[in-house]
Design a protein around this motif. Sequence first.
Motif, PDB file in Angstrom:
ATOM      1  N   LEU A 154       0.810  -1.209   0.000  1.00 17.12           N
ATOM      2  CA  LEU A 154       0.000   0.000   0.000  1.00 17.12           C
ATOM      3  C   LEU A 154       0.846   1.262   0.000  1.00 17.12           C
ATOM      4  N   ARG A 155       2.082   1.155   0.487  1.00 14.24           N
ATOM      5  CA  ARG A 155       2.904   2.352   0.651  1.00 14.24           C
ATOM      6  C   ARG A 155       4.204   2.325  -0.147  1.00 14.24           C
ATOM      7  N   CYS A 156       4.640   1.151  -0.556  1.00 13.33           N
ATOM      8  CA  CYS A 156       5.939   1.030  -1.218  1.00 13.33           C
ATOM      9  C   CYS A 156       5.762   0.897  -2.726  1.00 13.33           C
ATOM     10  N   SER A 157       6.764   1.365  -3.449  1.00 14.96           N
ATOM     11  CA  SER A 157       6.793   1.167  -4.892  1.00 14.96           C
ATOM     12  C   SER A 157       7.135  -0.290  -5.192  1.00 14.96           C
ATOM     13  N   PHE A 176       4.272  -8.405  -8.952  1.00 12.12           N
ATOM     14  CA  PHE A 176       3.687  -8.033 -10.241  1.00 12.12           C
ATOM     15  C   PHE A 176       2.204  -7.689 -10.100  1.00 12.12           C
ATOM     16  N   ILE A 177       1.463  -8.556  -9.413  1.00  9.26           N
ATOM     17  CA  ILE A 177       0.033  -8.310  -9.226  1.00  9.26           C
ATOM     18  C   ILE A 177      -0.186  -7.064  -8.378  1.00  9.26           C
ATOM     19  N   GLY A 178       0.656  -6.874  -7.361  1.00 11.42           N
ATOM     20  CA  GLY A 178       0.548  -5.676  -6.541  1.00 11.42           C
ATOM     21  C   GLY A 178       0.743  -4.412  -7.358  1.00 11.42           C
ATOM     22  N   LEU A 192      -4.168   0.225 -11.321  1.00  9.91           N
ATOM     23  CA  LEU A 192      -5.615   0.349 -11.457  1.00  9.91           C
ATOM     24  C   LEU A 192      -6.156   1.434 -10.527  1.00  9.91           C
ATOM     25  N   ARG A 193      -5.612   1.514  -9.325  1.00 14.11           N
ATOM     26  CA  ARG A 193      -6.039   2.554  -8.395  1.00 14.11           C
ATOM     27  C   ARG A 193      -5.708   3.940  -8.937  1.00 14.11           C
ATOM     28  N   ASN A 199     -11.675   9.808 -11.889  1.00 13.60           N
ATOM     29  CA  ASN A 199     -12.526  10.586 -11.000  1.00 13.60           C
ATOM     30  C   ASN A 199     -12.170  12.067 -11.036  1.00 13.60           C
ATOM     31  N   VAL A 200     -10.869  12.357 -11.160  1.00 10.22           N
ATOM     32  CA  VAL A 200     -10.436  13.753 -11.236  1.00 10.22           C
ATOM     33  C   VAL A 200     -10.942  14.410 -12.523  1.00 10.22           C
TER      34      VAL A 200
END
Length: 204
Positions: free
Chosen positions: A131-134, A185-187, A193-194, A201-202
Amino acid sequence: MRRHILTSMRDLISETPPATRDESKQRLRLRRFVQASIFSVLYLLVLAIFYTQDKVDHETLFEACAIVATVIFGFFVVFRLGLNLRFPDPSLTVFQLLAAVFTMLFVVYRAPDTRLAFTAFFFVALMFGMLRCSGTKLAVLGLVSLAAFALVIWRRYSDKHDVEMLRLDALQFVVIAITYPWFVFIGGRVKQLRRDLLEVNVKR
Protein backbone atom coordinates in the motif's frame (compact mmCIF):
# COMPACT_ATOMS: atom_id res chain seq x y z
CA MET A 1 -31.31 31.01 28.03
CA ARG A 2 -31.25 28.40 25.28
CA ARG A 3 -30.02 31.00 22.79
CA HIS A 4 -27.24 31.97 25.17
CA ILE A 5 -26.11 28.35 25.54
CA LEU A 6 -26.14 27.80 21.77
CA THR A 7 -24.15 30.99 21.25
CA SER A 8 -21.59 29.90 23.84
CA MET A 9 -21.25 26.49 22.18
CA ARG A 10 -20.72 28.08 18.76
CA ASP A 11 -18.08 30.39 20.23
CA LEU A 12 -16.32 27.41 21.83
CA ILE A 13 -16.34 25.46 18.58
CA SER A 14 -15.08 28.43 16.63
CA GLU A 15 -12.21 28.89 19.07
CA THR A 16 -11.13 25.26 18.65
CA PRO A 17 -8.51 25.20 15.88
CA PRO A 18 -9.34 22.70 13.11
CA ALA A 19 -6.96 19.82 12.52
CA THR A 20 -4.30 20.69 10.01
CA ARG A 21 -3.57 18.50 7.02
CA ASP A 22 -0.34 17.25 8.62
CA GLU A 23 -2.20 16.32 11.80
CA SER A 24 -4.80 14.41 9.79
CA LYS A 25 -2.06 12.51 7.97
CA GLN A 26 -0.38 11.69 11.27
CA ARG A 27 -3.64 10.33 12.66
CA LEU A 28 -4.00 8.20 9.53
CA ARG A 29 -0.48 6.84 9.97
CA LEU A 30 -1.19 6.01 13.60
CA ARG A 31 -4.42 4.28 12.61
CA ARG A 32 -2.57 2.16 10.03
CA PHE A 33 0.03 1.31 12.64
CA VAL A 34 -2.72 0.11 14.99
CA GLN A 35 -4.04 -2.13 12.21
CA ALA A 36 -0.56 -3.55 11.67
CA SER A 37 -0.27 -4.11 15.43
CA ILE A 38 -3.48 -6.14 15.37
CA PHE A 39 -1.85 -8.28 12.68
CA SER A 40 1.09 -8.86 15.05
CA VAL A 41 -1.24 -9.87 17.87
CA LEU A 42 -2.98 -12.35 15.57
CA TYR A 43 0.43 -13.86 14.78
CA LEU A 44 1.04 -14.34 18.49
CA LEU A 45 -2.37 -15.98 18.77
CA VAL A 46 -1.35 -18.44 16.04
CA LEU A 47 1.88 -19.14 17.93
CA ALA A 48 -0.17 -19.83 21.04
CA ILE A 49 -2.14 -22.43 19.06
CA PHE A 50 1.13 -23.99 17.90
CA TYR A 51 2.19 -24.03 21.56
CA THR A 52 -0.88 -26.03 22.53
CA GLN A 53 0.18 -28.61 19.92
CA ASP A 54 3.77 -28.75 21.26
CA LYS A 55 5.14 -27.11 18.10
CA VAL A 56 6.51 -24.09 19.97
CA ASP A 57 8.26 -24.24 23.33
CA HIS A 58 7.34 -21.96 26.22
CA GLU A 59 10.55 -19.94 26.05
CA THR A 60 10.20 -19.16 22.34
CA LEU A 61 6.57 -18.10 22.78
CA PHE A 62 7.48 -15.82 25.68
CA GLU A 63 10.37 -14.25 23.80
CA ALA A 64 8.21 -13.71 20.71
CA CYS A 65 5.58 -11.95 22.84
CA ALA A 66 8.26 -9.80 24.44
CA ILE A 67 9.74 -8.83 21.07
CA VAL A 68 6.35 -7.97 19.55
CA ALA A 69 5.33 -5.94 22.62
CA THR A 70 8.62 -4.03 22.55
CA VAL A 71 8.37 -3.31 18.82
CA ILE A 72 4.74 -2.15 19.08
CA PHE A 73 5.51 0.10 22.05
CA GLY A 74 8.59 1.52 20.33
CA PHE A 75 6.77 2.41 17.12
CA PHE A 76 3.83 3.82 19.10
CA VAL A 77 6.15 6.19 20.97
CA VAL A 78 7.81 7.24 17.72
CA PHE A 79 4.45 8.06 16.13
CA ARG A 80 3.08 9.84 19.19
CA LEU A 81 6.16 12.02 19.55
CA GLY A 82 6.21 12.78 15.83
CA LEU A 83 9.73 11.39 15.42
CA ASN A 84 8.58 9.57 12.28
CA LEU A 85 8.24 12.91 10.51
CA ARG A 86 12.02 13.12 10.31
CA PHE A 87 12.15 10.19 7.89
CA PRO A 88 11.55 10.32 4.11
CA ASP A 89 8.65 7.89 4.62
CA PRO A 90 6.80 9.08 7.75
CA SER A 91 4.76 5.87 7.78
CA LEU A 92 7.98 3.91 8.47
CA THR A 93 6.62 1.14 6.27
CA VAL A 94 9.99 -0.44 5.56
CA PHE A 95 10.99 -0.53 9.23
CA GLN A 96 7.66 -2.01 10.28
CA LEU A 97 7.79 -4.68 7.58
CA LEU A 98 11.36 -5.69 8.37
CA ALA A 99 10.60 -5.78 12.09
CA ALA A 100 7.70 -8.16 11.42
CA VAL A 101 9.71 -10.40 9.07
CA PHE A 102 12.76 -10.63 11.32
CA THR A 103 10.57 -11.44 14.33
CA MET A 104 8.90 -14.27 12.42
CA LEU A 105 12.25 -15.57 11.20
CA PHE A 106 13.50 -15.63 14.77
CA VAL A 107 10.54 -17.83 15.68
CA VAL A 108 11.11 -20.03 12.61
CA TYR A 109 14.73 -20.53 13.68
CA ARG A 110 13.69 -21.53 17.20
CA ALA A 111 10.57 -23.47 16.18
CA PRO A 112 10.85 -24.89 12.63
CA ASP A 113 7.26 -26.16 12.59
CA THR A 114 6.02 -22.55 12.46
CA ARG A 115 7.33 -22.19 8.91
CA LEU A 116 3.75 -22.65 7.70
CA ALA A 117 2.61 -19.62 9.72
CA PHE A 118 5.62 -17.67 8.46
CA THR A 119 4.63 -18.15 4.82
CA ALA A 120 1.07 -16.93 5.38
CA PHE A 121 1.93 -13.96 7.58
CA PHE A 122 4.90 -13.02 5.39
CA PHE A 123 2.61 -12.33 2.46
CA VAL A 124 0.11 -10.51 4.69
CA ALA A 125 2.94 -8.25 5.85
CA LEU A 126 3.87 -7.61 2.22
CA MET A 127 0.28 -6.59 1.51
CA PHE A 128 0.65 -3.82 4.10
CA GLY A 129 3.90 -2.79 2.43
CA MET A 130 2.30 -2.87 -1.00
CA LEU A 131 0.00 0.00 0.00
CA ARG A 132 2.90 2.35 0.65
CA CYS A 133 5.94 1.03 -1.22
CA SER A 134 6.79 1.17 -4.89
CA GLY A 135 7.21 -2.06 -6.83
CA THR A 136 10.99 -1.67 -6.80
CA LYS A 137 11.16 -1.10 -3.07
CA LEU A 138 8.82 -4.01 -2.41
CA ALA A 139 11.02 -6.26 -4.57
CA VAL A 140 14.11 -5.20 -2.61
CA LEU A 141 12.35 -5.88 0.69
CA GLY A 142 11.42 -9.32 -0.58
CA LEU A 143 15.00 -10.08 -1.57
CA VAL A 144 16.23 -8.95 1.85
CA SER A 145 13.63 -11.17 3.52
CA LEU A 146 14.58 -14.16 1.38
CA ALA A 147 18.26 -13.59 2.10
CA ALA A 148 17.49 -13.49 5.83
CA PHE A 149 15.45 -16.68 5.50
CA ALA A 150 18.34 -18.38 3.68
CA LEU A 151 20.65 -17.30 6.50
CA VAL A 152 18.29 -18.85 9.04
CA ILE A 153 18.23 -22.10 7.06
CA TRP A 154 22.02 -22.22 6.81
CA ARG A 155 22.53 -21.37 10.49
CA ARG A 156 20.08 -24.02 11.66
CA TYR A 157 21.62 -26.71 9.48
CA SER A 158 25.13 -25.79 10.59
CA ASP A 159 24.00 -26.13 14.22
CA LYS A 160 21.95 -29.35 14.01
CA HIS A 161 22.98 -31.01 10.71
CA ASP A 162 19.39 -32.17 10.24
CA VAL A 163 19.07 -33.12 6.55
CA GLU A 164 15.31 -33.65 6.71
CA MET A 165 14.78 -30.22 8.23
CA LEU A 166 17.05 -28.70 5.60
CA ARG A 167 14.99 -30.33 2.88
CA LEU A 168 11.72 -28.92 4.25
CA ASP A 169 13.24 -25.47 4.72
CA ALA A 170 14.62 -25.49 1.20
CA LEU A 171 11.24 -26.50 -0.24
CA GLN A 172 9.54 -23.62 1.53
CA PHE A 173 12.25 -21.22 0.39
CA VAL A 174 11.75 -22.29 -3.23
CA VAL A 175 7.97 -21.88 -2.97
CA ILE A 176 8.27 -18.35 -1.57
CA ALA A 177 10.99 -17.40 -4.06
CA ILE A 178 8.82 -18.52 -6.99
CA THR A 179 5.59 -16.99 -5.67
CA TYR A 180 6.98 -13.66 -4.54
CA PRO A 181 7.74 -12.09 -7.97
CA TRP A 182 4.17 -12.75 -9.05
CA PHE A 183 2.92 -11.12 -5.85
CA VAL A 184 4.95 -8.01 -6.66
CA PHE A 185 3.69 -8.03 -10.24
CA ILE A 186 0.03 -8.31 -9.23
CA GLY A 187 0.55 -5.68 -6.54
CA GLY A 188 1.92 -3.31 -9.16
CA ARG A 189 -1.09 -3.92 -11.39
CA VAL A 190 -3.48 -3.22 -8.51
CA LYS A 191 -1.74 0.06 -7.73
CA GLN A 192 -1.88 1.03 -11.40
CA LEU A 193 -5.61 0.35 -11.46
CA ARG A 194 -6.04 2.55 -8.39
CA ARG A 195 -4.14 5.38 -10.08
CA ASP A 196 -6.24 5.02 -13.24
CA LEU A 197 -9.45 5.19 -11.21
CA LEU A 198 -8.25 8.30 -9.41
CA GLU A 199 -7.41 9.97 -12.73
CA VAL A 200 -10.84 9.12 -14.08
CA ASN A 201 -12.53 10.59 -11.00
CA VAL A 202 -10.44 13.75 -11.24
CA LYS A 203 -11.37 14.22 -14.90
CA ARG A 204 -15.05 13.93 -14.02
